[in-house]
Design an enzyme around this catalytic site. Structure first.
Site, PDB file in Angstrom:
ATOM      1  N   SER A   1     -65.875  44.287  44.062  1.00  0.00           N
ATOM      2  CA  SER A   1     -66.895  43.350  43.605  1.00  0.00           C
ATOM      3  C   SER A   1     -66.195  42.240  42.823  1.00  0.00           C
ATOM      4  O   SER A   1     -65.267  42.508  42.053  1.00  0.00           O
ATOM      5  CB  SER A   1     -67.917  44.069  42.716  1.00  0.00           C
ATOM      6  OG  SER A   1     -68.902  43.173  42.258  1.00  0.00           O
TER       7      SER A   1
ATOM      8  N   GLU B   1     -60.198  36.104  46.564  1.00  0.00           N
ATOM      9  CA  GLU B   1     -61.453  36.390  47.266  1.00  0.00           C
ATOM     10  C   GLU B   1     -62.638  35.829  46.479  1.00  0.00           C
ATOM     11  O   GLU B   1     -63.541  35.199  47.035  1.00  0.00           O
ATOM     12  CB  GLU B   1     -61.591  37.894  47.458  1.00  0.00           C
ATOM     13  CG  GLU B   1     -62.704  38.317  48.376  1.00  0.00           C
ATOM     14  CD  GLU B   1     -62.718  39.812  48.631  1.00  0.00           C
ATOM     15  OE1 GLU B   1     -63.725  40.300  49.174  1.00  0.00           O
ATOM     16  OE2 GLU B   1     -61.734  40.497  48.288  1.00  0.00           O
TER      17      GLU B   1
ATOM     18  N   GLY C   1     -65.615  47.428  49.347  1.00  0.00           N
ATOM     19  CA  GLY C   1     -64.615  48.103  48.530  1.00  0.00           C
ATOM     20  C   GLY C   1     -64.425  47.518  47.152  1.00  0.00           C
ATOM     21  O   GLY C   1     -63.862  48.160  46.268  1.00  0.00           O
TER      22      GLY C   1
END
Length: 468
Positions: A252, A220, A250
Site C-alpha cells: 500500500s 510506485e 502486496g
C-alpha cells in the site's frame, strides 16, 4: 492442366462405376471449367486453414481485459518546449511519440501503450490502450519461462498498437511491484532474466539494466500520484493539493506534497523524497508499506504463515458460516470463519495489525484525497459507488459497508467484510483520517487508468531522451 486431366483418366479403372461415370464426364470439361474448379479448391483450403490456425490464436486473447482511451481533445501535458526534443531522434516528420509500460503486479500483468503528440506547444496525451492478463508474474516462480511467455501477448498488443516505423524509437519498460519483491532476490532475478530475453525479440527501445526491474515502492507511489496530479490539473496549476493512496495486492502506498513543516520534521527521513519533475523541484511525502496490500493482509489476518505448510486457514474476520477456497501465491487454501467470529472481534485484530506499522499523517486531512485500486473494487462490490464513474465517500462509509457485509455474509464475496474493515482501519486508525473526511474513489480520470503507468511513461521518455 494436362497433368490434372491425365491423373483423372488414370483413376477411372480403380473407382466404382458411378464414380467412374462422374469422372468420365469430366473428360469434356473445358480448360476454363478446370481452372474454375481449381480456384474453388484453393479457396476451400484457405478457409480451412483460417479456421484451424487463425481463429484459435485470436481466441487465445479472449481472457485479456481491455480498456482503450482516445481523447476528444488532446489532454494537455506539463509545458515542455518543443526545442528540447530531438526531432530527428524522435520521429522526423511524424509528431507522434509512443511509450510502452508493462506493469508486473502481484495479481496480474498489464500493458499501457501511451500515444503522445508533439506540437509547437505542450506535449499532449492523445491515446492510451490498457490491457491485462492474469495471474501475475510472481505466480510463475517455479516456471520462469512460462512466466515470461505470459508477457508475450501483452508485447504483441503493443506491437500492434505502435506504428512499425516508430517501434525502434519507442521505449519499453517492465517494472514489477510487490509480488516479485516478496519472492526474494534470487527467484525474482531468474524471472526477470527470462523476461529480458523475451523483450529482446521485439524491436522496441530497451535499457536492459533499468527498464526490466523490480520497482521501488516509493516510485510506485510517486508515479501514481503524478498520474492523478497531472490528470486532475493539480500538477500543472501548482496547487499541489492531491494525495494519492494506493492499495495493491502486496503493498500500500501514500504520496503527497506536505504543506506543513511539522510533517517534514516528524516523519522518518526515508519518507521524504526530493526530486525534480518537468523542471519542478518537489519534496514528496511518500512511502510503500510492503505486506500491507490487500491480499497480503488477508493472508496474515487469516492466520497464514508462508514458512509453514498450511491447507486450512481460520479467522474471526470471516463470518462463522463461511467456508471457501482461496488461492494466494499460487497455493490453494481452505478458509473458514470461527464460532466466535464477530464484527467487533475482527475489528480488534485488524486495528492491532494496522497500528503495528502505519504512520499517522495528520496533515492529510487538508488534502484532496484520492483512493484507488482495491479501494475502488471493494466500493463497487458493496455498491457504494458507480462502477463506471467512481464517486466521493466519507471514510466512515467503509465501516458501515463492512458491518452490513458481516451481518449479511455472502458465499460469493466471503472476504468483502474483512476487506472493507481493513480499508476503514487503514484510513482511520493508520493514517488517522476522521470518519467524516471525504475521499474520491476512482479507477479512471478522463478515461485514463489511475495507476503508476503514466507517471512511469514520463520518466521512460525522459530517460530515453524523448522529452526533458
Amino acid at each position: 492442366m494436362g497433368c490434372i486431366l491425365y491423373e483423372i483418366k488414370s483413376l477411372n479403372s480403380c473407382l466404382s462405376p458411378s464414380t467412374s461415370s462422374f469422372l468420365t464426364r469430366t473428360k469434356s470439361w473445358s480448360m476454363y471449367e478446370v481452372r474454375g474448379r481449381m480456384i474453388a479448391v484453393i479457396a476451400l483450403v484457405c478457409l480451412i486453414l483460417l479456421v484451424v490456425y487463425i481463429v484459435p490464436s485470436a481466441n487465445g486473447l479472449s481472457d485479456v481485459e481491455t480498456v482503450e482511451f482516445v481523447a476528444k481533445r488532446p489532454v494537455r501535458m506539463p509545458k515542455l518546449p518543443s526545442t528540447n526534443i530531438d526531432n530527428k531522434r524522435v520521429m522526423g516528420k511524424n509528431s507522434d511519440i509512443y511509450a510502452v509500460v508493462l506493469d508486473a503486479g502481484s495479481t496480474g500483468s498489464r500493458v499501457h501503450v501511451f500515444q503522445f503528440k508533439r506540437t509547437s506547444g505542450p506535449l499532449k496525451l492523445v491515446r492510451e490502450v490498457f490491457k491485462q492478463v492474469k495471474p501475475g508474474l510472481s505466480s510463475f516462480a517455479d516456471d520462469p519461462k512460462k512466466g515470461a511467455e505470459s508477457i508475450r501477448q501483452l508485447l504483441n498488443i503493443a506491437l500492434a498498437e505502435v506504428p512499425s516505423e516508430l517501434q525502434k524509437r519507442t521505449p519499453v519498460s517492465l517494472l514489477a511491484t510487490a509480488g516479485l519483491r516478496l519472492l526474494g532476490e534470487g527467484v525474482a532475478d531468474i524471472l526477470l532474466k527470462e523476461v529480458r530475453n523475451l523483450i529482446r525479440d521485439y524491436p522496441f527501445l530497451l535499457d536492459e539494466e533499468e527498464d526490466v526491474d523490480i520497482m521501488e515502492g516509493a516510485d510506485e507511489g510517486i508515479f501514481s500520484w503524478l498520474t492523478i496530479s497531472f490528470m486532475t490539473g493539480d500538477f500543472i496549476s501548482g496547487r499541489n493539493n492531491v494525495a494519492a493512496l494506493d492499495l495493491g495486492g502486496g503493498s500500500s502506498q501514500i504520496t503527497f506534497i506536505p504543506n506543513k513543516q511539522e510533517t517534514l520534521d516528524t516523519v522518518p527521513k526515508d519518507f521524504i523524497k526530493s526530486m525534480e519533475l518537468f523542471k519542478k523541484k518537489l519534496n514528496l511525502y511518500t512511502h510503500s508499506y510492503l505486506g500491507y496490500g490487500l491480499m497480503s493482509t488477508r493472508f496474515k489476518l487469516l492466520g497464514g504463515n508462508k514458512k509453514e505448510k498450511q491447507q486450512k486457514l481460520q479467522s474471526v474476520c470471516l463470518p462463522a458460516n463461511i467456508v471457501s477456497l482461496w488461492t494466494f501465491g499460487g497455493i490453494p487454501y481452505n478458509v473458514s470463519g470461527e464460532s466466535q467470529s464477530s464484527f467487533n472481534s475482527c475489528y480488534s485484530v485488524v486495528k492491532d495489525f494496522v497500528r503495528q506499522k502505519i504512520q499517522a499523517v495528520h496533515e492529510l486531512q487538508k488534502h484532496e484525497i484520492y483512493v484507488f485500486s482495491y479501494f475502488y473494487d471493494a466500493a463497487v462490490d458493496s455498491q457504494l459507488i458507480d462502477s463506471d464513474l467512481g464517486g466521493k465517500l466519507v471514510v466512515q462509509d467503509f465501516l458501515r459497508a463492512a458491518k452490513k457485509a458481516f451481518d449479511n455474509p455472502s458465499s460469493k464475496k466471503p472476504f468483502l467484510a474483512l476487506d472493507l474493515l481493513y480499508m476503514y482501519s487503514l484510513l482511520h486508525d493508520g493514517y488517522r483520517l476522521r470518519s467524516k473526511t471525504k475521499v474520491t474513489v476512482i479507477k479512471k480520470i478522463e478515461h485514463v487508468e489511475v495507476s503508476w503507468g503514466l507517471g512511469a511513461a514520463f520518466e521512460l521518455l525522459s530517460d530515453s531522451g524523448m522529452i526533458s
